[in-house]
Design a protein around this motif. Structure first.
Motif, PDB file in Angstrom:
ATOM      1  N   THR A 152      59.917  -3.198 -45.344  1.00 16.69           N
ATOM      2  CA  THR A 152      59.325  -2.014 -45.970  1.00 16.69           C
ATOM      3  C   THR A 152      60.058  -1.668 -47.257  1.00 16.69           C
ATOM      4  O   THR A 152      59.424  -1.400 -48.287  1.00 16.69           O
ATOM      5  N   SER A 204      53.969  -2.102 -45.370  1.00 18.06           N
ATOM      6  CA  SER A 204      54.001  -0.642 -45.286  1.00 18.06           C
ATOM      7  C   SER A 204      53.874  -0.287 -43.810  1.00 18.06           C
ATOM      8  O   SER A 204      53.369  -1.078 -43.016  1.00 18.06           O
ATOM      9  N   GLN A 205      54.375   0.880 -43.472  1.00 24.14           N
ATOM     10  CA  GLN A 205      54.278   1.368 -42.100  1.00 24.14           C
ATOM     11  C   GLN A 205      53.621   2.740 -42.124  1.00 24.14           C
ATOM     12  O   GLN A 205      53.913   3.555 -42.996  1.00 24.14           O
ATOM     13  N   GLU A 206      52.743   2.950 -41.146  1.00 23.27           N
ATOM     14  CA  GLU A 206      52.000   4.202 -41.081  1.00 23.27           C
ATOM     15  C   GLU A 206      51.884   4.625 -39.631  1.00 23.27           C
ATOM     16  O   GLU A 206      51.583   3.813 -38.761  1.00 23.27           O
ATOM     17  N   LYS A 207      52.135   5.897 -39.392  1.00 24.30           N
ATOM     18  CA  LYS A 207      51.995   6.423 -38.038  1.00 24.30           C
ATOM     19  C   LYS A 207      50.555   6.889 -37.834  1.00 24.30           C
ATOM     20  O   LYS A 207      50.026   7.656 -38.625  1.00 24.30           O
ATOM     21  N   ARG A 208      49.928   6.344 -36.798  1.00 25.19           N
ATOM     22  CA  ARG A 208      48.571   6.754 -36.422  1.00 25.19           C
ATOM     23  C   ARG A 208      48.653   7.257 -34.989  1.00 25.19           C
ATOM     24  O   ARG A 208      48.778   6.472 -34.057  1.00 25.19           O
ATOM     25  N   LYS A 213      53.086   3.503 -34.466  1.00 32.02           N
ATOM     26  CA  LYS A 213      53.433   3.134 -35.835  1.00 32.02           C
ATOM     27  C   LYS A 213      52.846   1.746 -36.110  1.00 32.02           C
ATOM     28  O   LYS A 213      53.064   0.806 -35.356  1.00 32.02           O
TER      29      LYS A 213
END
Length: 111
Positions: free
Chosen positions: A53, A59-63, A67
């Protein structure tokens, strides 16, 4: 620019991180799914993901509670342009890069 290249090449230097990139070529993945094929702790995988990252390679995204990781192929552009400066390297061919990364995947129990 040089610092960015150092970070990208350092991230690519590790076989686990290259394997993670190969996995993410297929689709976005939850961190726990990224960790599945590796014989290391989730904390160790998280460290690898942090390095990728910071290099801009993913990229990292929390949903919700999960994550997710996503490949950011444009991050390779700076490294590709730098290598082209030597006149011996073509631009990064993502299909060829995918084949290379797949060859680098750890050979496991078919998981």
């Amino acid at each position: 620019m040089s610092d960015d290249l150092d970070i990208i090449f350092a991230a690519l230097a590790d076989p686990t991180r290259r394997a993670i990139l190969a996995m993410l070529l297929e689709d976005d993945m939850a961190v726990t799914d990224v960790a599945d094929p590796f014989e290391m702790s989730l904390a160790a995988i998280s460290k690898h993901l942090t390095i990728l990252t910071r290099a801009g390679l993913i990229s990292q995204e929390k949903r919700g509670r999960v994550k997710w990781c996503k490949l950011e192929p444009d991050a390779m552009r700076a490294a590709s342009v730098w290598m082209q400066g030597f006149g011996q390297f073509d631009p990064v061919n993502l299909d060829a890069f995918e084949r290379f990364l797949e060859a680098e995947l750890p050979k496991g129990d078919g998981a």
